[in-house]
Write a protein that holds these residues in place. Sequence first.
Motif, PDB file in Angstrom:
ATOM      1  N   ALA A   1      65.230  15.483  -0.210  1.00 14.32           N
ATOM      2  CA  ALA A   1      64.241  15.467   1.627  1.00 14.32           C
ATOM      3  C   ALA A   1      62.395  15.298   0.440  1.00 14.32           C
ATOM      4  O   ALA A   1      62.250  14.272   1.220  1.00 14.32           O
ATOM      5  CB  ALA A   1      63.725  16.708   1.588  1.00 14.32           C
ATOM      6  N   LYS A   2      62.486  16.248  -0.436  1.00 13.42           N
ATOM      7  CA  LYS A   2      61.431  15.879  -1.511  1.00 13.42           C
ATOM      8  C   LYS A   2      61.019  13.927  -1.483  1.00 13.42           C
ATOM      9  O   LYS A   2      59.929  13.541  -1.442  1.00 13.42           O
ATOM     10  CB  LYS A   2      60.520  16.501  -2.506  1.00 13.42           C
ATOM     11  N   LEU A   3      62.559  13.313  -2.458  1.00 16.79           N
ATOM     12  CA  LEU A   3      61.796  12.181  -2.422  1.00 16.79           C
ATOM     13  C   LEU A   3      62.151  10.966  -1.222  1.00 16.79           C
ATOM     14  O   LEU A   3      60.627  10.314  -1.230  1.00 16.79           O
ATOM     15  CB  LEU A   3      63.420  11.619  -3.217  1.00 16.79           C
ATOM     16  N   LYS A   4      62.210  11.480  -0.646  1.00 17.95           N
ATOM     17  CA  LYS A   4      62.340  10.340   0.978  1.00 17.95           C
ATOM     18  C   LYS A   4      61.272  10.816   1.467  1.00 17.95           C
ATOM     19  O   LYS A   4      60.342   9.611   1.276  1.00 17.95           O
ATOM     20  CB  LYS A   4      63.273  10.790   1.982  1.00 17.95           C
TER      21      LYS A   4
ATOM     22  N   ALA B   1      58.440   8.351  -0.502  1.00 15.57           N
ATOM     23  CA  ALA B   1      58.562   7.173  -0.229  1.00 15.57           C
ATOM     24  C   ALA B   1      57.716   7.152   1.024  1.00 15.57           C
ATOM     25  O   ALA B   1      57.001   6.218   1.192  1.00 15.57           O
ATOM     26  CB  ALA B   1      60.098   7.320  -0.495  1.00 15.57           C
ATOM     27  N   VAL B   2      57.766   8.059   1.644  1.00 14.46           N
ATOM     28  CA  VAL B   2      56.944   7.933   2.875  1.00 14.46           C
ATOM     29  C   VAL B   2      55.869   8.199   3.002  1.00 14.46           C
ATOM     30  O   VAL B   2      54.800   7.216   3.570  1.00 14.46           O
ATOM     31  CB  VAL B   2      57.868   9.139   4.322  1.00 14.46           C
ATOM     32  N   LEU B   3      54.999   9.327   2.059  1.00 18.82           N
ATOM     33  CA  LEU B   3      53.409   9.419   1.930  1.00 18.82           C
ATOM     34  C   LEU B   3      53.669   8.140   1.004  1.00 18.82           C
ATOM     35  O   LEU B   3      52.244   7.785   1.927  1.00 18.82           O
ATOM     36  CB  LEU B   3      53.210  10.550   1.420  1.00 18.82           C
ATOM     37  N   ASN B   4      54.147   7.375  -0.100  1.00 21.35           N
ATOM     38  CA  ASN B   4      52.977   5.979  -0.503  1.00 21.35           C
ATOM     39  C   ASN B   4      53.251   4.814   0.694  1.00 21.35           C
ATOM     40  O   ASN B   4      52.184   4.403   0.414  1.00 21.35           O
ATOM     41  CB  ASN B   4      54.561   6.394  -1.415  1.00 21.35           C
ATOM     42  N   SER B   5      53.868   4.540   0.704  1.00 28.89           N
ATOM     43  CA  SER B   5      53.815   3.472   2.203  1.00 28.89           C
ATOM     44  C   SER B   5      52.656   3.553   2.917  1.00 28.89           C
ATOM     45  O   SER B   5      52.486   3.248   3.013  1.00 28.89           O
ATOM     46  CB  SER B   5      55.406   3.342   2.672  1.00 28.89           C
ATOM     47  N   THR B   6      52.583   4.685   3.320  1.00 27.25           N
ATOM     48  CA  THR B   6      52.235   5.071   4.815  1.00 27.25           C
ATOM     49  C   THR B   6      50.401   4.832   4.016  1.00 27.25           C
ATOM     50  O   THR B   6      49.387   4.800   4.713  1.00 27.25           O
ATOM     51  CB  THR B   6      51.929   6.739   5.140  1.00 27.25           C
ATOM     52  N   ARG B   7      50.362   5.808   2.083  1.00 26.30           N
ATOM     53  CA  ARG B   7      48.856   5.589   1.431  1.00 26.30           C
ATOM     54  C   ARG B   7      48.371   4.241   1.069  1.00 26.30           C
ATOM     55  O   ARG B   7      47.188   3.386   1.692  1.00 26.30           O
ATOM     56  CB  ARG B   7      49.605   6.672   0.639  1.00 26.30           C
ATOM     57  N   GLU B   8      49.290   3.268   0.981  1.00 26.10           N
ATOM     58  CA  GLU B   8      49.334   1.551   1.034  1.00 26.10           C
ATOM     59  C   GLU B   8      49.195   1.055   2.380  1.00 26.10           C
ATOM     60  O   GLU B   8      47.755   0.363   2.737  1.00 26.10           O
ATOM     61  CB  GLU B   8      51.033   1.046   0.524  1.00 26.10           C
TER      62      GLU B   8
END
Length: 93
Positions: free
Chosen positions: A63-66, A69-76
């Motif tokens: 769950a942490k990995l997912k 990944a979502v936070l990184n895409s949102t940040r970008e």
Amino acid sequence: MSHPIIGTPLLTSHPLGWAVLGVAGYLTYQAGKKAGRRSVEQVERACLSDRTVKGAMKTIYKAKLKTDAVLNSTREKYGTMWKEAQAEANRQL
């Protein structure tokens, strides 16, 4: 139905009785061998609470990995929008 004591001489003195005793002994041997193998496998296997905790840890890590990944895409995605908004605000000043 005969009494077990009457049947005992037939099992010990007759060749058919020897075969019956031999088969019964072999089946008992195999059952003991199988039970011993199961007990060794149970000793080597981790206890239920350890397996449960390990499974929970794996689930949390996935769950942490997912989430990362979502936070990184949102940040970008919104990082560029934030920079654009700052640039527009600076131009208006």
